[in-house]
Design a protein around this motif. Structure first.
Motif, PDB file in Angstrom:
ATOM      1  N   ASN A  98      37.607  40.813  38.213  1.00 31.31           N
ATOM      2  CA  ASN A  98      36.895  40.631  39.485  1.00 31.31           C
ATOM      3  C   ASN A  98      37.010  41.853  40.395  1.00 31.31           C
ATOM      4  O   ASN A  98      36.703  41.785  41.585  1.00 31.31           O
ATOM      5  N   ALA A  99      37.429  42.972  39.837  1.00 33.01           N
ATOM      6  CA  ALA A  99      37.667  44.171  40.655  1.00 33.01           C
ATOM      7  C   ALA A  99      36.398  44.672  41.333  1.00 33.01           C
ATOM      8  O   ALA A  99      36.424  45.078  42.501  1.00 33.01           O
ATOM      9  N   ILE A 100      35.283  44.655  40.630  1.00 29.52           N
ATOM     10  CA  ILE A 100      34.029  45.118  41.222  1.00 29.52           C
ATOM     11  C   ILE A 100      33.648  44.238  42.407  1.00 29.52           C
ATOM     12  O   ILE A 100      33.239  44.729  43.466  1.00 29.52           O
ATOM     13  N   SER A 101      33.799  42.923  42.234  1.00 28.48           N
ATOM     14  CA  SER A 101      33.424  41.994  43.304  1.00 28.48           C
ATOM     15  C   SER A 101      34.247  42.239  44.564  1.00 28.48           C
ATOM     16  O   SER A 101      33.714  42.232  45.675  1.00 28.48           O
ATOM     17  N   VAL A 102      35.542  42.455  44.404  1.00 31.04           N
ATOM     18  CA  VAL A 102      36.398  42.692  45.565  1.00 31.04           C
ATOM     19  C   VAL A 102      36.030  44.021  46.229  1.00 31.04           C
ATOM     20  O   VAL A 102      35.953  44.117  47.461  1.00 31.04           O
ATOM     21  N   ALA A 103      35.792  45.044  45.420  1.00 30.70           N
ATOM     22  CA  ALA A 103      35.413  46.350  45.979  1.00 30.70           C
ATOM     23  C   ALA A 103      34.117  46.242  46.780  1.00 30.70           C
ATOM     24  O   ALA A 103      34.008  46.790  47.884  1.00 30.70           O
TER      25      ALA A 103
END
Length: 315
Positions: A98-103
Motif C-alpha cells: 500500500n506504499a503508493i496509496s499512502v504516498a
C-alpha cells in the motif's frame, strides 16, 4: 477451519484459498471478540488480521497449531511479535503493497491544505464567491521533511520532487549511500533541522517505545508557524494534547491526521473540528488497488508458510 480472517479483506483474493484446498472462515467483525469454540481455535493454522485484532499471548495459547499470522498492512503494534516468535509462529506483513496509496495521500493532503479546498467548497455552498480570500500557495519550491525514510517515504519523495519540491529527511537507520540519499538525492538531516526547515513534515515511522510521543510540544515549537504536520504512521507518534496546544497558540499552520491514538476517537476529541486540522479515518493506505494487492500478497505469503516455504514478507 485452517485459516481465520478477523477483519475486512478484498474478497476477490479468497479464491486463492480455494485453489490451494485450504479451508477458511471469513469473519470481518471477529476482532470485536472471539466467539469461536476451543475446538475451532485448536485446529487453527493461520490467522489474518488488520490493525484492530489484538494478537497476544492469550490468543496464541488458544491456538496450539498456529503456524503463521498474516497482517493486512505493515504496522505491528497490535501483534506481540516476540511472543509469536517464541512459539515458533511466523508473522508476515503486506510489505510495500500500500506504499503508493499512502504516498499519494500525503500529496493530496498537501494540496488540500495549501489550496484550502474544504473551506472554499463550504464558502461557495453558503453562497459566497470571494476569490481573493482563497488565494492559495504552490507546492513548487516548498520543502517536504520526512521523519522516517523507508519505502513509503521514498515513493513520496519521488512524487514530491516531480512537483518541484525540495525533500529532506531524517532516519537514523539510513546510511549516506542508501537509495534515498544517493538515488533520490534526499538530503539527510538531523531531526531538529528537518523540523526547523520543512514547510510540511510527514511522519513515516513505526510506533515503538522510541517513537511514542516523538512529536511533542518541544518539537512542535521547532516547526515554522507556516508549516503543516501530516501523520499517516501511527497516532501515538504525536502527543495529541501538545499538538492541540501548539495549534491554538499558532505555532504551526495546521495538521492532517489519518491516525489517532484512539480509533475511532470520541466525538469530543480536542482535535476534531479544530481550525487548521483535517482528520480522516485511517484511510491513507486504503484504495481499491492497494487492497487488492494487500489481500493477494498476504494470502499468498500465508500459503507459502503453511506449505513450508518461508515467506519473503516475514517480519
Amino acid at each position: 477451519m485452517e485459516v481465520l480472517i478477523t477483519e475486512f479483506i478484498d474478497e476477490s483474493a479468497l479464491s486463492l484459498f480455494d485453489e490451494a484446498g485450504v479451508t477458511y472462515a471469513y469473519k470481518p467483525e471477529a476482532w470485536q471478540g472471539f466467539s469461536f469454540d476451543e475446538k475451532a481455535l485448536a485446529s487453527l493454522k493461520a490467522i489474518i488480521v488488520r490493525n484492530k485484532t489484538r494478537v497476544g499471548a492469550d490468543l496464541l495459547n488458544q491456538c496450539p497449531q498456529l503456524q503463521v499470522i498474516g497482517r493486512l498492512g505493515v504496522g505491528l503494534d497490535n501483534i506481540d511479535v516476540a511472543a509469536a516468535k517464541k512459539r515458533g509462529v511466523s508473522v508476515v506483513s503486506a510489505r510495500n503493497a500500500n506504499a503508493i496509496s499512502v504516498a499519494e495521500y500525503v500529496i493530496a493532503a498537501m494540496l488540500a491544505v495549501v489550496r484550502r479546498l474544504r473551506e472554499a467548497d463550504e464558502h461557495v455552498t453558503e453562497g459566497g464567491w470571494d476569490r481573493h480570500t482563497f488565494t492559495g500557495l504552490e507546492l513548487y519550491g516548498k520543502t517536504l521533511g520526512l521523519i522516517g525514510c523507508g519505502e513509503i517515504a521514498q515513493r513520496l519523495a519521488l512524487r514530491a520532487k516531480s512537483l518541484g519540491m525540495n525533500v529532506i529527511g531524517h532516519d537514523p537507520y539510513v546510511a549516506p549511500y542508501d537509495f534515498a540519499p544517493s538515488e533520490l538525492k534526499m538530503q539527510l538531516r538531523s531531526l531538529d533541522e528537518v523540523l526547523e526547515r520543512a514547510d510540511f513534515v510527514s511522519l513515516h515511522v513505526p510506533l515503538t517505545e522510541g517513537t511514542r510521543h516523538l512529536i511533542d510540544y518541544k518539537r512542535l515549537k521547532q516547526m515554522k508557524p507556516s508549516a503543516y504536520l501530516i501523520n499517516t504512521s501511527r497516532g501515538g507518534v504525536i502527543q495529541e494534547e501538545h499538538l492541540r496546544q501548539a495549534l491554538q497558540e499558532g505555532r504551526l499552520a495546521g495538521a492532517v491526521l489519518d491516525v489517532l491514538e484512539e480509533e475511532p476517537p470520541h466525538r469530543d476529541h480536542p482535535l476534531l473540528g479544530l481550525k487548521g486540522v483535517l482528520v480522516t479515518p485511517h484511510i491513507a493506505g486504503l484504495t481499491v488497488e492497494s487492497q487488492a494487492r494487500v489481500a493477494r500478497l498476504v494470502i499468498g505469503e500465508v500459503l507459502h508458510e503453511l506449505q513450508g516455504d518461508p515467506s519473503i514478507c516475514r517480519v
